[in-house]
Design a protein around this motif. Sequence first.
Motif, PDB file in Angstrom:
ATOM      1  N   ALA A   1      10.531  -7.933   1.533  1.00  0.00           N
ATOM      2  CA  ALA A   1      11.828  -8.050   0.651  1.00  0.00           C
ATOM      3  C   ALA A   1      11.757  -8.168  -0.551  1.00  0.00           C
ATOM      4  O   ALA A   1      12.561  -8.008  -1.742  1.00  0.00           O
ATOM      5  N   GLU A   2      10.805  -9.559  -0.755  1.00  0.00           N
ATOM      6  CA  GLU A   2      10.890 -10.199  -1.948  1.00  0.00           C
ATOM      7  C   GLU A   2       9.978  -9.410  -3.268  1.00  0.00           C
ATOM      8  O   GLU A   2      10.602  -9.047  -4.275  1.00  0.00           O
ATOM      9  N   ALA A   3       9.054  -8.669  -2.791  1.00  0.00           N
ATOM     10  CA  ALA A   3       8.111  -7.498  -3.611  1.00  0.00           C
ATOM     11  C   ALA A   3       8.773  -6.404  -3.423  1.00  0.00           C
ATOM     12  O   ALA A   3       9.010  -6.209  -5.597  1.00  0.00           O
TER      13      ALA A   3
ATOM     14  N   ALA B   1      -2.069 -10.048  -1.208  1.00  0.00           N
ATOM     15  CA  ALA B   1      -0.427  -9.356  -1.937  1.00  0.00           C
ATOM     16  C   ALA B   1      -0.012 -10.486  -2.245  1.00  0.00           C
ATOM     17  O   ALA B   1       0.341 -10.114  -3.561  1.00  0.00           O
ATOM     18  N   ARG B   2      -0.363 -11.615  -1.981  1.00  0.00           N
ATOM     19  CA  ARG B   2       0.427 -12.888  -2.809  1.00  0.00           C
ATOM     20  C   ARG B   2      -0.768 -13.077  -4.306  1.00  0.00           C
ATOM     21  O   ARG B   2       0.028 -13.844  -5.346  1.00  0.00           O
ATOM     22  N   VAL B   3      -1.484 -12.810  -4.058  1.00  0.00           N
ATOM     23  CA  VAL B   3      -2.408 -12.843  -6.077  1.00  0.00           C
ATOM     24  C   VAL B   3      -1.548 -12.048  -6.534  1.00  0.00           C
ATOM     25  O   VAL B   3      -1.342 -12.153  -8.139  1.00  0.00           O
ATOM     26  N   MET B   4      -1.361 -10.715  -6.549  1.00  0.00           N
ATOM     27  CA  MET B   4      -0.779  -9.772  -6.914  1.00  0.00           C
ATOM     28  C   MET B   4       0.832 -10.181  -7.073  1.00  0.00           C
ATOM     29  O   MET B   4       1.512 -10.281  -8.208  1.00  0.00           O
ATOM     30  N   TYR B   5       1.232 -10.551  -6.144  1.00  0.00           N
ATOM     31  CA  TYR B   5       2.775 -11.256  -6.343  1.00  0.00           C
ATOM     32  C   TYR B   5       2.564 -12.894  -7.052  1.00  0.00           C
ATOM     33  O   TYR B   5       3.727 -12.737  -8.327  1.00  0.00           O
TER      34      TYR B   5
ATOM     35  N   PHE C   1      -5.402 -17.495 -12.724  1.00  0.00           N
ATOM     36  CA  PHE C   1      -5.061 -15.955 -12.483  1.00  0.00           C
ATOM     37  C   PHE C   1      -5.896 -14.834 -13.021  1.00  0.00           C
ATOM     38  O   PHE C   1      -6.046 -13.584 -11.279  1.00  0.00           O
ATOM     39  N   THR C   2      -6.997 -15.334 -13.568  1.00  0.00           N
ATOM     40  CA  THR C   2      -8.038 -13.872 -13.905  1.00  0.00           C
ATOM     41  C   THR C   2      -8.609 -14.170 -12.779  1.00  0.00           C
ATOM     42  O   THR C   2      -9.210 -12.826 -12.269  1.00  0.00           O
ATOM     43  N   GLN C   3      -9.399 -15.158 -12.522  1.00  0.00           N
ATOM     44  CA  GLN C   3     -10.231 -15.350 -12.199  1.00  0.00           C
ATOM     45  C   GLN C   3      -9.774 -14.894 -10.066  1.00  0.00           C
ATOM     46  O   GLN C   3     -10.420 -14.176  -9.246  1.00  0.00           O
ATOM     47  N   ALA C   4      -8.676 -15.615 -10.129  1.00  0.00           N
ATOM     48  CA  ALA C   4      -8.307 -15.119  -8.672  1.00  0.00           C
ATOM     49  C   ALA C   4      -8.102 -13.912  -8.355  1.00  0.00           C
ATOM     50  O   ALA C   4      -8.633 -13.055  -7.827  1.00  0.00           O
ATOM     51  N   GLU C   5      -7.394 -12.933  -9.554  1.00  0.00           N
ATOM     52  CA  GLU C   5      -6.997 -11.500  -9.428  1.00  0.00           C
ATOM     53  C   GLU C   5      -8.581 -10.216  -9.421  1.00  0.00           C
ATOM     54  O   GLU C   5      -9.119  -9.876  -8.265  1.00  0.00           O
ATOM     55  N   SER C   6      -9.799 -11.002  -9.979  1.00  0.00           N
ATOM     56  CA  SER C   6     -10.959 -10.896  -9.856  1.00  0.00           C
ATOM     57  C   SER C   6     -11.541 -10.630  -8.474  1.00  0.00           C
ATOM     58  O   SER C   6     -12.334  -9.913  -8.050  1.00  0.00           O
ATOM     59  N   ARG C   7     -11.783 -11.942  -7.987  1.00  0.00           N
ATOM     60  CA  ARG C   7     -12.119 -12.435  -6.854  1.00  0.00           C
ATOM     61  C   ARG C   7     -11.415 -12.096  -5.542  1.00  0.00           C
ATOM     62  O   ARG C   7     -11.794 -11.211  -4.637  1.00  0.00           O
ATOM     63  N   SER C   8      -9.913 -11.166  -5.542  1.00  0.00           N
ATOM     64  CA  SER C   8      -8.738 -10.927  -4.317  1.00  0.00           C
ATOM     65  C   SER C   8      -9.335  -9.345  -4.037  1.00  0.00           C
ATOM     66  O   SER C   8     -10.048  -8.461  -3.228  1.00  0.00           O
TER      67      SER C   8
ATOM     68  N   THR D   1       0.966 -13.202  -9.833  1.00  0.00           N
ATOM     69  CA  THR D   1       0.669 -12.608 -11.186  1.00  0.00           C
ATOM     70  C   THR D   1       1.268 -11.442 -11.461  1.00  0.00           C
ATOM     71  O   THR D   1       0.688 -10.885 -12.437  1.00  0.00           O
ATOM     72  N   GLY D   2       2.394 -11.614 -11.118  1.00  0.00           N
ATOM     73  CA  GLY D   2       3.408 -10.482 -11.853  1.00  0.00           C
ATOM     74  C   GLY D   2       2.852  -9.405 -11.846  1.00  0.00           C
ATOM     75  O   GLY D   2       3.555  -8.657 -12.324  1.00  0.00           O
ATOM     76  N   GLN D   3       2.867  -8.752 -10.053  1.00  0.00           N
ATOM     77  CA  GLN D   3       2.553  -7.739 -10.037  1.00  0.00           C
ATOM     78  C   GLN D   3       2.707  -7.049  -8.778  1.00  0.00           C
ATOM     79  O   GLN D   3       2.472  -6.394  -8.290  1.00  0.00           O
TER      80      GLN D   3
END
Length: 487
Positions: A419-421, A385-389, A360-367, A391-393
């Motif tokens: 709606a989910e977010a 948006a998928r990465v944020m969701y 998730f760390t790399q995913a958020e950084s690359r995103s 990774t619990g954000q």
Amino acid sequence: MTNKYLYLRFIFSVTLLSIGSSLLFTSASGASTNLPVLSDHSSASVSMASEYRLGRNWARMLRGSAPLLHDPLIFHYLDELLWNIAPHSQLTDRRLELIVLDNPTFNAFAVPGGVIGVHAGLITAAESEDELISVLAHELAHLSQRHFAQRIEEERRNRPLVLAGILASILIAAADQQGGVAALSSTMGASAQAQLTFSRRNEAEADRIGMQTMVAADRDPKAMPQMFSRLQRSYRFYGQRPPEFLLSHPVTEARIADSLNRAETLPRVSPRPYTPEFDIIRTRIEVHFSDQPGEILKRFIADTQRDNPAIAHYGAMLAAMRTNQLELARQHFEQLPQQWAQHAYIKLSELELLLAENDFTQAESRSEAMMALYPDSMPVMKMHARVMYTTGQPERAVPIYKHLLQDYPTDTDSWYQLAEAEGLSGNITGVHEARIEYFLLTGNIDSAIQQITFAKREANLHPSDLARLEQLEAETLEIRRQIKEDL
């Protein structure tokens, strides 16, 4: 099977029987050649506003009845192609909406109101981007020439459900390809022509104007007869049943020859430099529809030693992800050539891999880096948006989905995810509003009304929120009235 599906299927069967009887009569009398032309009053008898309303309300029913493909890369690619050629078409009303169906069959269709539908499987039938574009150009020509309005006028006096039957046939084939074939087959005794959505004249006109659109867009018009020939040859894969596209767009050897001859008279276009988008998207779809991902993985691995190693490595990466062999997927990603590895679609594919690897760390950084490079890109925003969701954000995913929906207000997946977010962020009013929009877009009017009722019962509702809910309620009731009136 839903009541809505049964209702449309009934309309379709009854309508085709009446059309078949009519065609038998008109063929014998020779009246079938006297179709209305655009310059006379017949096309105007069905207003463009009526076509738009009917088509958009029908699209709601399609979204609620047929599986949609929510792959942002595939949608973005097709949407870009559509808007690449639309400005060069004869369309005057360019309020277009693309719907991509999660269906492996070879089909595409145009519906009044600017709705263009593509079965994702059609992309696997094409051998080049221009062949795929030729189908979109053909469908745009049906819209620009208002062939639906002409067909309605032709049958207007005695058969008022003709358009409903045409739309029902598309919906049935989209939602259940076997059901669509069964509905068509049941009417073959009345007339073989009952299978045809458009007249031969309209098909020839769509070919001609579609090829002109392609030339204006600097695309090879010869790709259209090549694509039709390829679809015709695919008969052998379908046994006795042709692809859905050929049922509604009958292709004959004479038509292919005529279109080839016409293409020879059109200006030549310069060859386009190679870009990997078509191969990337075609490979994604091929892996997506494979019912034996292990076998297709073996095939792609073997193909890495052949002429197109980039396609093979990308396909092996995707197939390995489907079989949860993430280390193998990573190995094939690392072997992609530089031209591919730097492409935005490939970078987004790596984000999918990073999420699968729980990195998730790399995913958020690359995103974050991709959002900085492509701040308005639809697939980049959806992936971010998928990465944020994931990774619990979820609170960071909410504004991204809202931004997306400003440009893509009919994207049901974004409404659902919003709606989910909103729920995880604690915004209950936001949950209700997103669900209402989702239900409206999928033709589920009763659920939309129920959701409005729930929302209005919330404690401490702000006056502006109540006003918005009352506006949504009025819109919902109007949509219900229109659907009852039209269908």
